[in-house]
Enzyme design. Structure first.
Site, PDB file in Angstrom:
ATOM      1  N   LYS A   1      57.207  42.532  93.477  1.00 19.34           N
ATOM      2  CA  LYS A   1      57.031  43.835  94.122  1.00 19.34           C
ATOM      3  C   LYS A   1      55.599  43.971  94.632  1.00 19.34           C
ATOM      4  O   LYS A   1      54.727  43.164  94.307  1.00 19.34           O
ATOM      5  CB  LYS A   1      57.360  44.955  93.135  1.00 19.34           C
TER       6      LYS A   1
ATOM      7  N   TYR B   1      25.509  55.518 102.586  1.00 16.26           N
ATOM      8  CA  TYR B   1      25.733  56.947 102.773  1.00 16.26           C
ATOM      9  C   TYR B   1      25.070  57.767 101.675  1.00 16.26           C
ATOM     10  O   TYR B   1      25.019  57.362 100.510  1.00 16.26           O
ATOM     11  CB  TYR B   1      27.238  57.248 102.775  1.00 16.26           C
TER      12      TYR B   1
END
Length: 360
Positions: free
Chosen positions: A33, A257
């Site tokens: 999965k 940032y």
């Protein structure tokens, strides 16, 4: 560009090792999965099928249908189907795990509508994880429901909540007891039903409860939750990128940032083109994690951006264009993930599609 180098020979070795750990009476379900835990479901499925695997498991119908459309022929179990996916599941010859009355009722309606017989399903029971599954007290309703249907119960299974914890584990023991009670009831109803309870950690900690099948997911890709297996399992993927620019900073200059990191002295900063859009989450920033350049550690500094991040290479003799290793065989994804307060499952399955899968 960023590359996830995937070594299929290591996958073969892990498969061989796992097979050596299960009894001859039991069979392996390979769980692929989430894009095979980020490794690329099509290539991984084809490799496993080539090596004799005949049972795969995925999360939803989309994942299963994708495998069918790419030529995968073996049995494919869908762990978490929704009622709206049942038509696609039937069309793609997938095998749904049925975990609730609503799901079973809707499946019966769909099968009658399509006039199908002997359709294979897997019944999931909740023995204590409290996530999905029928309760033991619903067995009578299930059996009554199935008396007049064209459904074939292929397996009955459950999932341990604490399989990673060492024995003796009272909670796991209780779950095993409940599952055995469920098994005994269904065995009287149909002797051909198969049973499975164990995931990768369960295979290690509870080998005597392998029943008919076991499920291996993360261990296929080289990771386990115990030191013994970690000595043998091989991480099959290595994530690499390269330096695209180097800056020389003076003391008190900032990086990233919001002035997220301030240089305490003259510092050399390398920028690498991988960020949280590629699966390297912001929690790896601000000196929590490091990468490897020229066999030396370089800490990630400042906030990780969407497409890039910065590392302190003051102690590394490097230049623009040099290779950067995020994780590899010696410093596996589990260790890198740990530095960011997460686990290998989340890191690997979250690697974005901009990361080129390179099969070797």
């Amino acid at each position: 560009m960023n590359y996830l180098d995937i070594y299929l020979d290591r996958l073969s070795q892990n498969l061989k090792f796992l097979r050596s750990k299960i009894s001859v009476e039991s069979e392996l379900i390979c769980v692929i999965k989430a894009n095979a835990y980020g490794h690329g479901d099509i290539k991984i499925a084809k490799h496993l099928e080539h090596h004799g695997v005949n049972k795969l498991a995925v999360a939803n119908s989309y994942e299963g249908t994708k495998l069918r459309e790419n030529g995968i022929k073996c049995d494919i179990i869908v762990f978490y189907p929704d009622k709206d996916e049942l038509s696609d599941i039937i069309k793609s010859s997938l095998e749904p795990a049925i975990y609730s009355k609503r799901m079973l009722i809707n499946l019966v309606k769909e099968l009658k509508k399509q006039r199908l017989t002997n359709f294979p399903v897997h019944l999931k029971f909740n023995t204590g994880l409290n996530r999905l599954g029928f309760k033991k007290g619903e067995i009578d309703w299930i059996l009554e429901m199935l008396l007049d249907t064209n459904i074939k119960i292929k397996s009955v299974y459950s999932h341990l909540s604490s399989s990673e914890e060492k024995r003796d584990n009272t909670f796991s023991d209780t779950q095993i007891k409940i599952f055995n009670q469920i098994k005994n009831i269904f065995s009287k109803f149909n002797k051909n039903i198969k049973y499975h309870l164990l995931n990768s950690s369960g295979i290690y900690n509870y080998p005597e409860y392998q029943y008919d099948w076991v499920r291996a997911g993360i261990s296929l890709f080289g990771y386990s939750n115990n030191d013994e297996w970690d000595k043998t399992l091989l991480p099959i993927a290595e994530l690499r990128t390269k330096i695209i620019q180097i800056h020389q900073l003076e003391k008190n200059q900032v990086v990233g940032y919001n002035n997220g990191w301030i240089a305490k002295k003259k510092t050399k900063i390398a920028t690498i083109p991988i960020g949280h859009a590629d699966g390297i989450g912001r929690f790896f920033g601000n000196s929590n994690a490091f990468v490897q350049i020229k066999n030396k550690k370089a800490k990630i500094v400042g906030d990780i951006c969407m497409d890039i991040c910065m590392v302190d290479v003051s102690e590394v003799n490097c230049k623009e264009g040099d290779e950067v290793l995020i994780f590899n065989k010696k410093y596996p994804a589990s260790k890198f993930a740990e530095s960011g307060g997460t686990i290998s499952y989340e890191l690997l399955s979250g690697l974005g599609n901009r990361v080129i899968r390179n099969y070797l």
